[in-house]
Motif scaffolding. Structure first.
Motif, PDB file in Angstrom:
ATOM      1  N   VAL B 131       0.818  -1.218   0.000  1.00 44.11           N
ATOM      2  CA  VAL B 131       0.000   0.000   0.000  1.00 44.11           C
ATOM      3  C   VAL B 131       0.857   1.276   0.000  1.00 44.11           C
ATOM      4  O   VAL B 131       0.330   2.377   0.115  1.00 44.11           O
ATOM      5  N   GLY B 132       2.182   1.098  -0.121  1.00 45.78           N
ATOM      6  CA  GLY B 132       3.070   2.250  -0.231  1.00 45.78           C
ATOM      7  C   GLY B 132       3.287   3.011   1.057  1.00 45.78           C
ATOM      8  O   GLY B 132       3.493   4.220   1.056  1.00 45.78           O
ATOM      9  N   LEU B 133       3.244   2.313   2.195  1.00 47.81           N
ATOM     10  CA  LEU B 133       3.461   2.977   3.477  1.00 47.81           C
ATOM     11  C   LEU B 133       4.581   2.296   4.272  1.00 47.81           C
ATOM     12  O   LEU B 133       4.577   2.304   5.499  1.00 47.81           O
ATOM     13  N   GLY B 134       5.515   1.716   3.553  1.00 45.60           N
ATOM     14  CA  GLY B 134       6.618   0.990   4.188  1.00 45.60           C
ATOM     15  C   GLY B 134       7.397   1.838   5.182  1.00 45.60           C
ATOM     16  O   GLY B 134       7.915   1.335   6.179  1.00 45.60           O
ATOM     17  N   ASP B 135       7.412   3.171   4.957  1.00 46.60           N
ATOM     18  CA  ASP B 135       8.210   4.046   5.835  1.00 46.60           C
ATOM     19  C   ASP B 135       7.396   4.605   6.995  1.00 46.60           C
ATOM     20  O   ASP B 135       7.906   5.364   7.800  1.00 46.60           O
ATOM     21  N   ARG B 136       6.115   4.239   7.107  1.00 46.77           N
ATOM     22  CA  ARG B 136       5.297   4.799   8.184  1.00 46.77           C
ATOM     23  C   ARG B 136       4.926   3.772   9.258  1.00 46.77           C
ATOM     24  O   ARG B 136       4.022   4.011  10.055  1.00 46.77           O
ATOM     25  N   ALA B 137       5.636   2.644   9.279  1.00 43.83           N
ATOM     26  CA  ALA B 137       5.278   1.539  10.183  1.00 43.83           C
ATOM     27  C   ALA B 137       5.140   1.969  11.644  1.00 43.83           C
ATOM     28  O   ALA B 137       4.246   1.513  12.351  1.00 43.83           O
ATOM     29  N   THR B 138       6.014   2.884  12.092  1.00 47.07           N
ATOM     30  CA  THR B 138       6.002   3.229  13.515  1.00 47.07           C
ATOM     31  C   THR B 138       5.190   4.497  13.801  1.00 47.07           C
ATOM     32  O   THR B 138       5.157   4.966  14.931  1.00 47.07           O
ATOM     33  N   SER B 139       4.529   5.050  12.775  1.00 45.69           N
ATOM     34  CA  SER B 139       3.677   6.223  13.013  1.00 45.69           C
ATOM     35  C   SER B 139       2.382   5.781  13.679  1.00 45.69           C
ATOM     36  O   SER B 139       1.992   4.625  13.577  1.00 45.69           O
ATOM     37  N   TYR B 140       1.726   6.757  14.318  1.00 48.05           N
ATOM     38  CA  TYR B 140       0.396   6.488  14.857  1.00 48.05           C
ATOM     39  C   TYR B 140      -0.650   7.042  13.884  1.00 48.05           C
ATOM     40  O   TYR B 140      -0.360   7.997  13.164  1.00 48.05           O
ATOM     41  N   PRO B 141      -1.846   6.455  13.865  1.00 47.75           N
ATOM     42  CA  PRO B 141      -2.870   6.890  12.898  1.00 47.75           C
ATOM     43  C   PRO B 141      -3.079   8.395  12.863  1.00 47.75           C
ATOM     44  O   PRO B 141      -3.263   8.968  11.801  1.00 47.75           O
ATOM     45  N   GLU B 142      -3.060   9.071  14.052  1.00 45.17           N
ATOM     46  CA  GLU B 142      -3.341  10.509  14.057  1.00 45.17           C
ATOM     47  C   GLU B 142      -2.284  11.326  13.313  1.00 45.17           C
ATOM     48  O   GLU B 142      -2.502  12.486  13.021  1.00 45.17           O
ATOM     49  N   GLN B 143      -1.153  10.674  13.002  1.00 41.73           N
ATOM     50  CA  GLN B 143      -0.099  11.395  12.275  1.00 41.73           C
ATOM     51  C   GLN B 143      -0.249  11.246  10.761  1.00 41.73           C
ATOM     52  O   GLN B 143       0.571  11.747  10.004  1.00 41.73           O
ATOM     53  N   LEU B 144      -1.276  10.522  10.336  1.00 41.80           N
ATOM     54  CA  LEU B 144      -1.443  10.250   8.909  1.00 41.80           C
ATOM     55  C   LEU B 144      -2.558  11.089   8.295  1.00 41.80           C
ATOM     56  O   LEU B 144      -3.469  11.530   8.985  1.00 41.80           O
ATOM     57  N   SER B 145      -2.485  11.259   6.967  1.00 42.51           N
ATOM     58  CA  SER B 145      -3.577  11.930   6.244  1.00 42.51           C
ATOM     59  C   SER B 145      -4.709  10.923   6.028  1.00 42.51           C
ATOM     60  O   SER B 145      -4.528   9.719   6.238  1.00 42.51           O
ATOM     61  N   GLY B 146      -5.862  11.418   5.591  1.00 40.09           N
ATOM     62  CA  GLY B 146      -7.019  10.548   5.367  1.00 40.09           C
ATOM     63  C   GLY B 146      -6.726   9.412   4.396  1.00 40.09           C
ATOM     64  O   GLY B 146      -7.061   8.257   4.655  1.00 40.09           O
ATOM     65  N   GLY B 147      -6.065   9.758   3.295  1.00 43.87           N
ATOM     66  CA  GLY B 147      -5.755   8.733   2.296  1.00 43.87           C
ATOM     67  C   GLY B 147      -4.811   7.672   2.850  1.00 43.87           C
ATOM     68  O   GLY B 147      -4.978   6.480   2.597  1.00 43.87           O
ATOM     69  N   GLN B 148      -3.821   8.151   3.643  1.00 43.91           N
ATOM     70  CA  GLN B 148      -2.880   7.200   4.249  1.00 43.91           C
ATOM     71  C   GLN B 148      -3.594   6.297   5.241  1.00 43.91           C
ATOM     72  O   GLN B 148      -3.336   5.094   5.302  1.00 43.91           O
TER      73      GLN B 148
END
Lengths: 220, 341
Positions: B131-148
């Motif tokens: 899904v193209g989010l390999g670099d966001r594994a340790t982020s929390y949902p609130e740090q992401l945009s809607g699409g992410q």
């Protein structure tokens, strides 16, 4: 009038010990029962994972009956139960029974209120992934509401310290008893002050710890 | 092809106080393996209930629901939980766990399914790459945009290698650009992984861009269904027509016609264009053969399931006999509708 701290010191230490004991046992048991009560109150709501109207109604009414009773009256009200459980209704062990029951009901309501704030969509998502109700409670409800739950527990801790002061009334010890017996009744204001300071420190420490843990859980 | 989901006279009635609300009313419908099936309807049409009958989040009041030939209406809650493990679901509000990282969210269904940690970690990494989010594994949902967030939702829904993915208004809270990004991803899920996708939406654009077949839902009933091309080119019901008109704006409305009328006194007709129509070959002789002048006054042609589809509205000016003759020849190659005499 001078206070003989050489004599009163050990009494104070013992009083602190008694309060800590009553408060800790109540927090552990009340926390456990309160968590169970609150979780059942929440999950048996209509449309929730264990939706059960009779259980929910009965518990709700029970909580509403117990909660408004002033604690000092509640001690007397619950005395037969205490006597039946412990064989005595005086002293520190005996105060733990009404304290635990009162704390359970109070914490139960707080747990329920905090769980209500969880997005139902998240619970639905977990159900859609095949999670069982017990699994949802342990892996969704608790982690998602952990911060508020810790703060609610801390709030209850302060209430429990307050309740413990009444232990003296039924021949228990504790800081409340100490302040009344050696301070108030002997017109020894410094002793009352010392008891107040110790209680304030105790509450502050608890509140500080609770805030720190909640902050960690909320990541802010 | 064989059926992935079969609704067999399925109804769902909710008891709200003393009132009975029929959310799904005797629906029979088959969703084939490997297709993207769109279910469209206005809010309250019963589409969210319908999709929840597929994974048993709602139980049918009557009728049978078959998923991969298994009758799930007869299953106990415990057996149903195992079936749900094989069906992915994504939501309008994403429904991610705030207390877990992106990787933790994607790993959650794998924990429920009892995957060992090493396999879980490998699978999570693989999904986040997909899904193209390999670099966001340790982020929390609130740090992401809607699409992410929705891409995390999709990764999570795909974790246990389901055969079926249910998308409940999965793009309704996203902006148009993010919507098409998520729709492209759903299309890849379908094409590259061979997963059957059921898309619930109130946006016809979603159906137009990715669905193979579509059912139009109204008051708990399927009022129309077929391939997307069929429903778009020949909507039979007012509801379907109104959905189609939100995407295809090639037909003039009454107010458009009133405006056109003021500057175009001739006969106004709308001719349908499907694929390579031969309208041009008729019109190229308009003057020489029929003595008719024509003007293109309205219209549009869109792509639909790799075909061209739309209509053009023409003003025809000439002798009545000539215009009639031209219309007769036009009708030999396409459908022509007189919109204003």
């Amino acid at each position: 009038m001078t206070t003989d701290w050489g004599l009163l010191g050990p009494v104070l230490v013992q009083a602190i010990g008694e309060t800590l004991w009553a408060v800790s046992v109540t927090l552990v048991l009340g926390g456990l029962f309160g968590f169970i009560l609150g979780t059942v109150l929440y999950t048996t709501r209509q449309g929730n994972i264990l939706s059960n109207a009779p259980v929910n109604t009965v518990l709700n009414v029970l909580v509403n009956i117990v909660r408004p009773i002033p604690f000092i009256v509640f001690i007397a009200f619950i005395q037969p139960v205490t006597l039946g459980l412990l064989g005595t209704s005086i002293g520190v062990p005996a105060i733990i029974v009404p304290m635990t029951i009162a704390a359970s009901f109070a914490f139960g309501r707080i747990v329920e209120q905090n769980l209500v704030t969880i997005d139902p969509g998240v619970i639905e998502a977990a159900r859609a992934m095949g999670a069982s109700p017990l699994r949802i409670i342990t892996t969704i409800l608790v982690p998602e509401a952990l911060g508020p739950l810790i703060l609610g527990y801390t709030f209850i801790f302060v209430g429990v310290v307050d309740m413990s002061a009444l232990a003296g009334l039924i021949g228990g010890g504790g800081l409340g008893n100490f302040a009344i017996l050696y301070g108030y009744q002997r017109f020894n204001y410094p002793v009352t002050i010392v008891a107040v300071i110790v209680i304030v420190i105790l509450v502050q420490l608890g509140q500080f710890l609770g805030n720190a843990l909640a902050r960690k859980a909320l990541r802010r | 092809m064989s059926a992935m989901v079969q609704f067999d006279s399925v109804s769902k009635v909710f008891e709200v106080g003393k009132r009975r609300v029929t959310a799904v009313d005797g629906i029979s419908l088959t969703i084939e393996k490997g297709e993207i099936y769109g279910i469209i309807g206005y809010s309250g049409a019963g589409k969210s209930t319908l999709v929840r009958l597929i994974n048993g989040l709602e139980r049918a009041t009557s009728g049978r629901v078959l998923v991969d030939s298994e009758d799930i209406t007869a299953l106990s809650e415990a057996r149903l939980r195992r079936v749900r493990g094989g069906i992915g679901m994504i939501f309008q509000q994403f429904n991610l766990l705030r207390s877990r990282t992106v990787a933790g969210n994607v790993a959650y269904p794998l924990r429920i399914a009892g995957w060992p940690k090493a396999r879980r970690d490998a699978r999570v990494a693989e999904l986040l790459d997909f899904v193209g989010l390999g670099d966001r594994a340790t982020s929390y949902p609130e740090q992401l945009s809607g699409g992410q967030k929705q891409r995390v939702g999709i990764a999570r829904a795909l974790a246990t290698e389901p055969k079926l993915l249910l998308a409940d208004e999965s793009t309704s809270s996203l902006d148009p650009e993010t919507t098409s990004e998520v729709l492209r991803l759903l299309q890849r899920v379908n094409r590259e992984l061979g997963i059957t996708v059921v898309v619930i939406t109130h946006e016809m654009e979603v159906v137009r861009s990715i669905a193979d077949r579509v059912a139009v839902l109204d008051s708990g009933r399927v009022i129309e269904h077929g391939t997307v091309f069929e429903v778009f080119s020949r909507p039979k019901t007012p509801t379907a027509r109104s959905f189609v008109s939100t995407v295809l704006r090639d037909q003039p409305t009454t107010s458009d016609l009133e405006r056109l009328r003021m500057s175009h006194p001739g006969r106004i007709v709308t001719a349908e264009v499907i694929d390579a129509g031969r309208i041009g070959s008729v019109l190229s002789h308009a003057m020489s053969t029929y003595g008719v002048r024509f003007e293109i006054v309205f219209g549009g042609i869109s792509a639909l399931q790799n075909r061209s589809f739309g209509s053009i509205t023409l003003e025809l000016v000439g002798e009545p006999d000539g215009v009639d003759a031209l219309l007769a020849d036009l009708r030999k190659v396409t459908t022509v509708k007189e919109v204003a005499a």
